[in-house]
Design an enzyme around this catalytic site. Structure first.
Site: not given
Ligand code: ATR
Length: 310
Positions: A87, A123
Site C-alpha cells: 500500500k 480504507d
C-alpha cells in the site's frame, strides 16, 4: 485459470487468460495474496453487471509494484486493488494521488485512466461508511480511540478520523514512538478555530500506560486495528476494566467474527461490530471508482458472507 497469478503470467494476454471465459481486467496485488477475499467481493458484482470482466489475484514481490502496474496498464486493465505490504510502495508507482491516499500515506485502489495511473485510498472513507452503518453515528461527531496506531490499518483509520476532524483522537500503541510520529503528522488537522488546542483533541497513549482507563473513559468509539484477536486463543488488546456501556467498540478483525475484545465489550454493555463492514465498504468504494454510477452493495454483502461461510 489460476487461483494466484504472478508477474510471469503478465507476459501476454493469451497466457493470462488461458482457460478463462473472460479477460482479466482487475486484480488485487499483494504478497501473500492467496487469502484475499477481494476477488469474491468484486467478481459477484462484475458478474451481476454482466461486465465480462474477470478479477484475479496477483502475487507481486516487494520492489516490483511499479513494474506490475505498468504491465497491467499495458494489458488494458481497468484498475487494481493493492493490499499488504504494497500500500505504501504503490504511491511511488503512480502519476497522481487523490487527497485521501495522500493524507493516509497509502493507496489501496488504482485506476488506469488513459495514460495515467491514479491512486486512491478507500480504507479511510470505507471506515466512515462502516461506522455509520453499524452504529448510525458519524465519525466526525465522535471521540475516538485507535488501538494499534503503529500498524498500516491503524494509521489509515486514524488519518481518516483526523481528516474528518473527529472530536477527539486518542492514538494507542504498544510502541509509543510510532504513535507519536503519527500524531505529529496528523496534528495540523486539529489546528482550527476551535478553542481547544490540538493538545487536547489529539492524544497519544502507550498501551501499557496507567492512564489508559482514564483515556478510554473519555472516548465514544474504540477501534482495534492491532492483529491481536486474529487467533482464537488471542487475548483482548485492552483490559476489560476499560470497557463501559457507553462505548461503541469496532474490531477491524472479521475472522473470527467475535474476538475476545468484542465478547468482553458486549459483556460490559457496549455496542459492538466486527470488520466485515469495513471490508465491504472499502470494496464498494473501489468498485464505484472503476465503474462510476454502480453501487452493488447488496451483491457484495451477500458474496462476502458466502465466502466466509464456506
Ligand atoms: P502492519 O499493519 O503495518 O503490517 P503489524 O506488525 O501487523 O503492522 O502491527 C499492527 C499493529 O498491531 C501495530 O500497531 C502493532 O504494535 P507495534 O507498533 O507496537 O508493533 C500492533 N500489535 C501487534 N501485535 C501486538 C501485541 N501482541 N500487542 C499489542 N499490539 C500489537
Amino acid at each position: 485459470m489460476k487461483d494466484v497469478y504472478t508477474l510471469d503470467d503478465l507476459v501476454s494476454r493469451s497466457r493470462l487468460d488461458e482457460g478463462a471465459d473472460y479477460p482479466a481486467r482487475l486484480a488485487v496485488v499483494g504478497s501473500p495474496v492467496a487469502h484475499s477475499l477481494s476477488p469474491q467481493l468484486h467478481q459477484a458484482a462484475l458478474d451481476r453487471a454482466e461486465s465480462g470482466v474477470r478479477y484475479i489475484r496477483l502475487e507481486v514481490p516487494p520492489g516490483k509494484v511499479a513494474q506490475a502496474l505498468d504491465r497491467l496498464q499495458q494489458l488494458e486493465f481497468i484498475g487494481a486493488n493493492v493490499t499488504v505490504p504494497h500500500k505504501f510502495e504503490a504511491l511511488e508507482a503512480v502519476d497522481e494521488i487523490d487527497s485521501a491516499a495522500s493524507t493516509l500515506g497509502a493507496a489501496n485502489t488504482i485506476l488506469f485512466d488513459q495514460e495515467r495511473k491514479i491512486a486512491f485510498n478507500t480504507d479511510g472513507p470505507g471506515f466512515v461508511r462502516a461506522i455509520h452503518e453499524e452504529f448510525l453515528v458519524d465519525v466526525k461527531d465522535l471521540r475516538i480511540m485507535v488501538v494499534g496506531a503503529g500498524g498500516g490499518a491503524g494509521q489509515a483509520i486514524a488519518a481518516q478520523c483526523a481528516r474528518e476532524r473527529c472530536q477527539r483522537l486518542v492514538l494507542v500503541n504498544r510502541t509509543l514512538n510510532k504513535a507519536e510520529g503519527l500524531a505529529e503528522r496528523l496534528s495540523p488537522c486539529f489546528e482550527s478555530e476551535r478553542l481547544e488546542g490540538p493538545g487536547q483533541r489529539l492524544v497519544v497513549c502507550p498501551l501499557d500506560s496507567s492512564r489508559l482507563p482514564e483515556e478510554t473513559d473519555q472516548v465514544d468509539l474504540i477501534v482495534n486495528t492491532t492483529s491481536v484477536g486474529l487467533r482464537r486463543t488471542d487475548p483482548s488488546p485492552l483490559p476489560s476494566s476499560c470497557l463501559q456501556p457507553h462505548h461503541l467498540v469496532y474490531d477491524t478483525i472479521y475472522n473470527p467474527s467475535q474476538t475476545r475484545l468484542l465478547g468482553e465489550a458486549s459483556q460490559a454493555g457496549a455496542r459492538t461490530a466486527n470488520g466485515l463492514s469495513l471490508l465491504l465498504y472499502q470494496g464498494l468504494l473501489s468498485f464505484e471508482l472503476w465503474f462510476p454510477g454502480r453501487h452493488p452493495l447488496d451483491t457484495m454483502r451477500q458474496s462476502l458472507q458466502e465466502a466466509l461461510d464456506h
